[in-house]
Scaffold this active site. Structure first.
Site, PDB file in Angstrom:
ATOM      1  N   CYS A   2       0.832  -1.193   0.000  1.00 16.38           N
ATOM      2  CA  CYS A   2       0.000   0.000   0.000  1.00 16.38           C
ATOM      3  C   CYS A   2       0.877   1.257   0.000  1.00 16.38           C
ATOM      4  O   CYS A   2       1.890   1.315   0.689  1.00 16.38           O
ATOM      5  CB  CYS A   2      -0.949   0.081   1.180  1.00 16.38           C
ATOM      6  SG  CYS A   2      -2.066  -1.306   1.301  1.00 16.38           S
ATOM      7  N   ARG A  28       4.090  -0.402  -4.624  1.00 13.66           N
ATOM      8  CA  ARG A  28       3.766  -0.888  -3.284  1.00 13.66           C
ATOM      9  C   ARG A  28       2.459  -1.656  -3.234  1.00 13.66           C
ATOM     10  O   ARG A  28       2.111  -2.244  -2.202  1.00 13.66           O
ATOM     11  CB  ARG A  28       3.686   0.292  -2.301  1.00 13.66           C
ATOM     12  CG  ARG A  28       4.958   1.087  -2.188  1.00 13.66           C
ATOM     13  CD  ARG A  28       4.794   2.223  -1.221  1.00 13.66           C
ATOM     14  NE  ARG A  28       4.687   1.748   0.142  1.00 13.66           N
ATOM     15  CZ  ARG A  28       5.709   1.598   0.963  1.00 13.66           C
ATOM     16  NH1 ARG A  28       6.914   1.918   0.574  1.00 13.66           N
ATOM     17  NH2 ARG A  28       5.535   1.140   2.184  1.00 13.66           N
ATOM     18  N   TRP A  75      -2.713  -2.835  -1.672  1.00 17.50           N
ATOM     19  CA  TRP A  75      -2.420  -4.264  -1.803  1.00 17.50           C
ATOM     20  C   TRP A  75      -3.305  -4.934  -0.754  1.00 17.50           C
ATOM     21  O   TRP A  75      -3.073  -4.790   0.451  1.00 17.50           O
ATOM     22  CB  TRP A  75      -0.939  -4.546  -1.532  1.00 17.50           C
ATOM     23  CG  TRP A  75      -0.561  -5.975  -1.786  1.00 17.50           C
ATOM     24  CD1 TRP A  75      -0.201  -6.527  -2.972  1.00 17.50           C
ATOM     25  CD2 TRP A  75      -0.518  -7.028  -0.822  1.00 17.50           C
ATOM     26  NE1 TRP A  75       0.071  -7.862  -2.804  1.00 17.50           N
ATOM     27  CE2 TRP A  75      -0.122  -8.198  -1.505  1.00 17.50           C
ATOM     28  CE3 TRP A  75      -0.778  -7.119   0.550  1.00 17.50           C
ATOM     29  CZ2 TRP A  75       0.034  -9.437  -0.872  1.00 17.50           C
ATOM     30  CZ3 TRP A  75      -0.632  -8.347   1.177  1.00 17.50           C
ATOM     31  CH2 TRP A  75      -0.228  -9.481   0.462  1.00 17.50           C
ATOM     32  N   ASN A  99      -1.892   2.197   5.650  1.00 24.85           N
ATOM     33  CA  ASN A  99      -1.015   1.103   5.224  1.00 24.85           C
ATOM     34  C   ASN A  99      -0.712   0.283   6.469  1.00 24.85           C
ATOM     35  O   ASN A  99      -0.308   0.837   7.483  1.00 24.85           O
ATOM     36  CB  ASN A  99       0.271   1.697   4.633  1.00 24.85           C
ATOM     37  CG  ASN A  99       1.334   0.649   4.369  1.00 24.85           C
ATOM     38  OD1 ASN A  99       1.031  -0.537   4.245  1.00 24.85           O
ATOM     39  ND2 ASN A  99       2.572   1.083   4.281  1.00 24.85           N
ATOM     40  N   GLY A 100      -0.927  -1.033   6.396  1.00 19.34           N
ATOM     41  CA  GLY A 100      -0.645  -1.897   7.548  1.00 19.34           C
ATOM     42  C   GLY A 100      -1.838  -2.782   7.851  1.00 19.34           C
ATOM     43  O   GLY A 100      -2.754  -2.934   7.026  1.00 19.34           O
ATOM     44  N   GLU A 474      16.900 -18.628  -6.602  1.00 15.94           N
ATOM     45  CA  GLU A 474      16.554 -17.282  -7.026  1.00 15.94           C
ATOM     46  C   GLU A 474      16.046 -17.271  -8.473  1.00 15.94           C
ATOM     47  O   GLU A 474      15.061 -16.585  -8.789  1.00 15.94           O
ATOM     48  CB  GLU A 474      17.773 -16.354  -6.855  1.00 15.94           C
ATOM     49  CG  GLU A 474      17.596 -14.941  -7.363  1.00 15.94           C
ATOM     50  CD  GLU A 474      16.424 -14.190  -6.757  1.00 15.94           C
ATOM     51  OE1 GLU A 474      15.833 -14.659  -5.763  1.00 15.94           O
ATOM     52  OE2 GLU A 474      16.078 -13.128  -7.304  1.00 15.94           O
ATOM     53  N   LYS A 478      12.390 -15.895  -9.613  1.00 13.82           N
ATOM     54  CA  LYS A 478      12.282 -14.822 -10.608  1.00 13.82           C
ATOM     55  C   LYS A 478      11.312 -15.235 -11.706  1.00 13.82           C
ATOM     56  O   LYS A 478      10.438 -14.483 -12.100  1.00 13.82           O
ATOM     57  CB  LYS A 478      13.679 -14.546 -11.188  1.00 13.82           C
ATOM     58  CG  LYS A 478      13.974 -13.195 -11.679  1.00 13.82           C
ATOM     59  CD  LYS A 478      14.246 -12.145 -10.634  1.00 13.82           C
ATOM     60  CE  LYS A 478      13.717 -12.420  -9.287  1.00 13.82           C
ATOM     61  NZ  LYS A 478      13.808 -11.539  -8.254  1.00 13.82           N
ATOM     62  N   GLU A 481       7.586 -15.563 -10.379  1.00 16.14           N
ATOM     63  CA  GLU A 481       6.897 -14.342  -9.936  1.00 16.14           C
ATOM     64  C   GLU A 481       6.512 -13.434 -11.107  1.00 16.14           C
ATOM     65  O   GLU A 481       5.483 -12.780 -11.052  1.00 16.14           O
ATOM     66  CB  GLU A 481       7.674 -13.596  -8.849  1.00 16.14           C
ATOM     67  CG  GLU A 481       8.779 -12.700  -9.272  1.00 16.14           C
ATOM     68  CD  GLU A 481       9.445 -11.989  -8.102  1.00 16.14           C
ATOM     69  OE1 GLU A 481       8.762 -11.471  -7.219  1.00 16.14           O
ATOM     70  OE2 GLU A 481      10.699 -11.916  -8.090  1.00 16.14           O
ATOM     71  N   HIS A 497      14.687 -37.977  -4.997  1.00 18.49           N
ATOM     72  CA  HIS A 497      14.027 -38.403  -3.758  1.00 18.49           C
ATOM     73  C   HIS A 497      12.539 -38.078  -3.776  1.00 18.49           C
ATOM     74  O   HIS A 497      11.922 -37.912  -2.732  1.00 18.49           O
ATOM     75  CB  HIS A 497      14.735 -37.791  -2.552  1.00 18.49           C
ATOM     76  CG  HIS A 497      16.132 -38.304  -2.389  1.00 18.49           C
ATOM     77  ND1 HIS A 497      16.418 -39.536  -1.846  1.00 18.49           N
ATOM     78  CD2 HIS A 497      17.331 -37.782  -2.773  1.00 18.49           C
ATOM     79  CE1 HIS A 497      17.725 -39.747  -1.875  1.00 18.49           C
ATOM     80  NE2 HIS A 497      18.298 -38.683  -2.444  1.00 18.49           N
ATOM     81  N   LYS A 598       5.841  -4.582  -3.846  1.00 23.20           N
ATOM     82  CA  LYS A 598       7.294  -4.496  -3.698  1.00 23.20           C
ATOM     83  C   LYS A 598       7.732  -4.565  -2.236  1.00 23.20           C
ATOM     84  O   LYS A 598       8.628  -5.300  -1.878  1.00 23.20           O
ATOM     85  CB  LYS A 598       7.759  -3.181  -4.318  1.00 23.20           C
ATOM     86  CG  LYS A 598       9.251  -2.954  -4.251  1.00 23.20           C
ATOM     87  CD  LYS A 598       9.945  -3.745  -5.310  1.00 23.20           C
ATOM     88  CE  LYS A 598      11.448  -3.562  -5.286  1.00 23.20           C
ATOM     89  NZ  LYS A 598      12.106  -4.674  -5.988  1.00 23.20           N
TER      90      LYS A 598
HETATM   91  O1  M6R Z   1      12.792  -5.488   0.547  1.00 20.97           O
HETATM   92  P1  M6R Z   1      13.250  -6.871   0.891  1.00 20.97           P
HETATM   93  O2  M6R Z   1      14.581  -7.202   0.304  1.00 20.97           O
HETATM   94  O3  M6R Z   1      13.221  -7.132   2.363  1.00 20.97           O
HETATM   95  O4  M6R Z   1      12.195  -7.826   0.211  1.00 20.97           O
HETATM   96  C1  M6R Z   1      12.247  -9.207   0.427  1.00 20.97           C
HETATM   97  C2  M6R Z   1      11.328  -9.919  -0.534  1.00 20.97           C
HETATM   98  O5  M6R Z   1      10.012  -9.496  -0.354  1.00 20.97           O
HETATM   99  C3  M6R Z   1      11.727  -9.693  -1.994  1.00 20.97           C
HETATM  100  O6  M6R Z   1      13.042 -10.075  -2.235  1.00 20.97           O
HETATM  101  C4  M6R Z   1      10.795 -10.492  -2.925  1.00 20.97           C
HETATM  102  O7  M6R Z   1      11.002 -11.857  -2.759  1.00 20.97           O
HETATM  103  C5  M6R Z   1      10.986 -10.055  -4.372  1.00 20.97           C
HETATM  104  N1  M6R Z   1       9.727  -9.771  -4.976  1.00 20.97           N
HETATM  105  C6  M6R Z   1      11.619 -11.074  -5.218  1.00 20.97           C
HETATM  106  O8  M6R Z   1      11.826 -10.599  -6.505  1.00 20.97           O
END
Ligand code: M6R
Length: 603
Positions: A2, A28, A75, A99-100, A474, A478, A481, A497, A598
């Protein structure tokens, strides 16, 4: 999670000002948005489902001059994304954006229902709004009213509020969700972060928990809960407005991938021989815990590998949302490394606070300058990667890996484990990293062709061993997502396994093998998947004999060989580009993938 912006002033049109700011906060959250505007003495609310452009379209043609507005991009947490649940909410004489999460909202709602209050939405925010209104009926001092409400709210919040009887003033407060107050000659702001106000000003005040801002067109006052005025430092933003623009790239993600050569090179030259590192005496600690979420946690996995294999220091890596509730031993001899691009991730922040409570030394690896984790960690190492807007992190992640590499090198020096030969090899890599990454990005055919082979598949697997396994984690995140393609990463030896039962004719398996000692083992694992029909994309480095690749790979990608202090960055850059191209072929909204935001400032 948010985004909030509020503006009050005479010189700018408040409606246009907050919409412009809101667009910079869209990363956000973007499932709905709304605005409350003081138009000719009336507080009018406008809301729209979906992205901010929908709100903007619905406001087109409404050119009423407005002096004050608060706005929100959402969000969803409580209640599905729709116009009713979108912020702002208005109850009685209170209009607010939030926000929260108000965790005790059910209890508060029941109390209000008994008192005849009715609700339109399913949100915790409307309950908070109604509760402030309820208190305001008897407590007419606005700061005291807000302080009382906040003492009752549990959870996290950043609020921007307009009272009906003071329509050109914005009140703001926060707990565990960020909020700043922006200052300019044209009027003043409340905002989730500086990105929202940079088109208008770079001067701001950081609001802390327990502080209440009263913002008018030509004045800002910050109070504590007893209405004492507080002296606050006025800060100057270090990031500029142009850094928040795409600057000719199709997507922020692509722009940020392209910024990596420069960002990583700068980190290595800034931190390789940084004297400040000497304050981190690794011999003082019995244990190192790395704690983070998502990609930052994956960076932590690379860090763990390097610490253990090169500096002989045992490290654990934990997901912050688990660590914060775990009973594991954190002592005064523990170094807890919290990694966070935003510096605001709720679980990572809670983990940091837990570690501090237990007396551990805390070290934050943070990108957002002045963020909460950066401020609260005992030691903060900034990645200085510049603002990252795409929800999928790229330069944020690789810059975290780069910092961890330099920390491990420093630990090796302290342990006398760093030979001159290795140091020279590392320095050579650090000198070349920028051109290595630029070459990977430039060789578009390689990742575009690989993307074309896999983008229509439903499932995909990544396998690797050692540091390559961390990189696969990772790479897989990527891909899923931003392309919504199901993907899983496995330690190459683990697939058999159980999960190998999912491999069928044509299932893509991306195998990463860069480590000399583990290379042959990984090849055997690739062959196991090939024997079951897998379509194999083999990612390796230039030092291995390519004549055999055809035996077990449908596509092979040969990347430059570096020391392991750079290798994860090199391979990750390629995997980011692959994910980007797959998402493009699948027509996905690359910078704003569905369901995501984000900055994850709720648990
Ligand atoms: O701001 P941060 O690095 O703490 O965020 C952590 C995760 O939310 C962030 O890395 C998330 O997994 C990304 N969307 C991945 O691309």
């Amino acid at each position: 999670m948010c985004g909030i912006i509020g503006y009050t002033g005479k010189k700018l049109n408040a409606k246009n000002t907050v919409i412009a700011g809101l667009k910079n906060l869209e990363y956000r959250g973007y499932d709905s948005s709304g605005i409350a505007v003081n138009e000719d003495g009336n507080i009018n609310l406008y809301k729209a489902h979906g992205k901010i452009s929908n709100l903007e379209n619905s406001l087109n043609g409404r050119d009423v001059l407005s002096s004050t507005a608060i706005a929100h991009t959402r969000w969803a947490t409580h209640g599905e994304p729709n116009e009713t649940n979108a912020h702002p909410h208005k109850c009685g004489s209170i209009t607010l954006v939030h926000n929260g999460i108000i965790e005790n909202y059910v209890e508060l709602k029941n109390e209000l229902l008994k008192n005849g209050v009715t609700f339109k939405s399913e949100t915790d925010t409307e309950v908070a709004c109604a509760y402030i209104n309820y208190i305001y009926i008897t407590e007419k001092n606005k700061i005291k009213c807000l302080a009382k409400a906040c003492s009752i709210f549990r959870g996290s919040y950043a609020f921007a509020i307009i009272f009906d009887d003071e329509k050109d003033t914005i009140y703001a407060t926060r707990k565990d969700s960020p909020l700043i107050v922006g200052l300019s000659d044209e009027g003043n702001f409340a905002a989730s972060d500086v990105s929202a106000i940079l088109d208008f000003t770079n001067k701001y005040i950081l609001l802390e928990h327990g502080e209440f801002a009263k913002i008018t067109k030509d004045d800002v006052k910050i109070f504590d809960g007893s209405e004492n005025i507080l002296e606050k430092e006025v800060k100057t933003a270090t990031w500029s407005a142009t850094e928040y623009k795409k600057n000719g790239y199709d997507h922020f993600m692509l722009k940020e991938i392209n910024e990596q050569p420069d960002v990583i090179e700068k980190i290595f030259s800034r931190y390789l021989e940084n004297p400040n590192y000497n304050e981190i005496d690794f011999s003082k600690f019995d244990a190192i815990h790395i704690v983070a979420c998502g990609s930052a946690m994956h960076a932590g996995m690379v860090g763990k590998y390097l610490f253990q294999n090169y500096a002989n220091i045992p490290v654990t890596v934990d997901i912050a949302s688990e660590y914060r509730y775990s009973t594991q031993s954190i002592t005064t001899s523990t170094l807890v490394i919290i990694i966070s691009q935003s510096g605001e991730t709720a679980d990572s922040l809670a983990a940091l606070r837990l570690a501090k409570d237990k007396g551990a030394t805390t070290l934050g690896i943070v990108n957002a300058v002045g963020s909460t984790i950066a401020r609260e960690a005992d030691i903060c190492i900034y990645t200085y990667a510049g603002p990252e807007i795409a929800v999928a992190t790229t330069k944020g992640y690789t810059s975290q890996v780069a910092i961890l590499s330099t920390l491990v090198i420093n630990a090796m020096k302290q342990n006398s484990m760093l030979s001159n030969d290795l140091l020279n090899e590392i320095k050579n890599d650090f000198n070349n990293i920028s051109s290595i990454l630029k070459d990977i990005i430039k060789n578009k055919d390689i990742y575009v062709n690989a993307a074309k082979k896999i983008y229509e598949k439903n499932d995909l697997f990544f396998i690797g061993r050692g540091i390559d396994y961390a990189v696969c984690m990772e790479g897989s995140l990527k891909l899923k997502e931003i392309s919504y393609m199901h993907s899983e990463a496995y330690a190459a030896g683990e697939l058999k396994h159980g999960t190998i039962s999912l491999i069928e004719n044509g299932t893509p398996v991306i195998a990463v093998a860069t480590n000399d000692d583990l290379y042959e083992k990984t090849i055997s694992n690739i062959k196991e998947t090939k024997a079951r029909g897998a379509y194999s994309i083999f990612i390796t480095t230039s030092n291995f004999d390519s004549s055999s690749f055809e035996d077990f790979s449908d596509i092979s990608v040969i990347l430059p060989k570096t020391t392991e202090f750079c290798q994860a960055i090199v391979v990750s850059c390629f995997l980011q580009l692959l994910a980007y191209e797959v998402a493009k072929l699948r027509n996905c909204d690359i910078d704003k993938p569905k369901n995501l935001a984000k900055s994850v400032t709720v648990e």
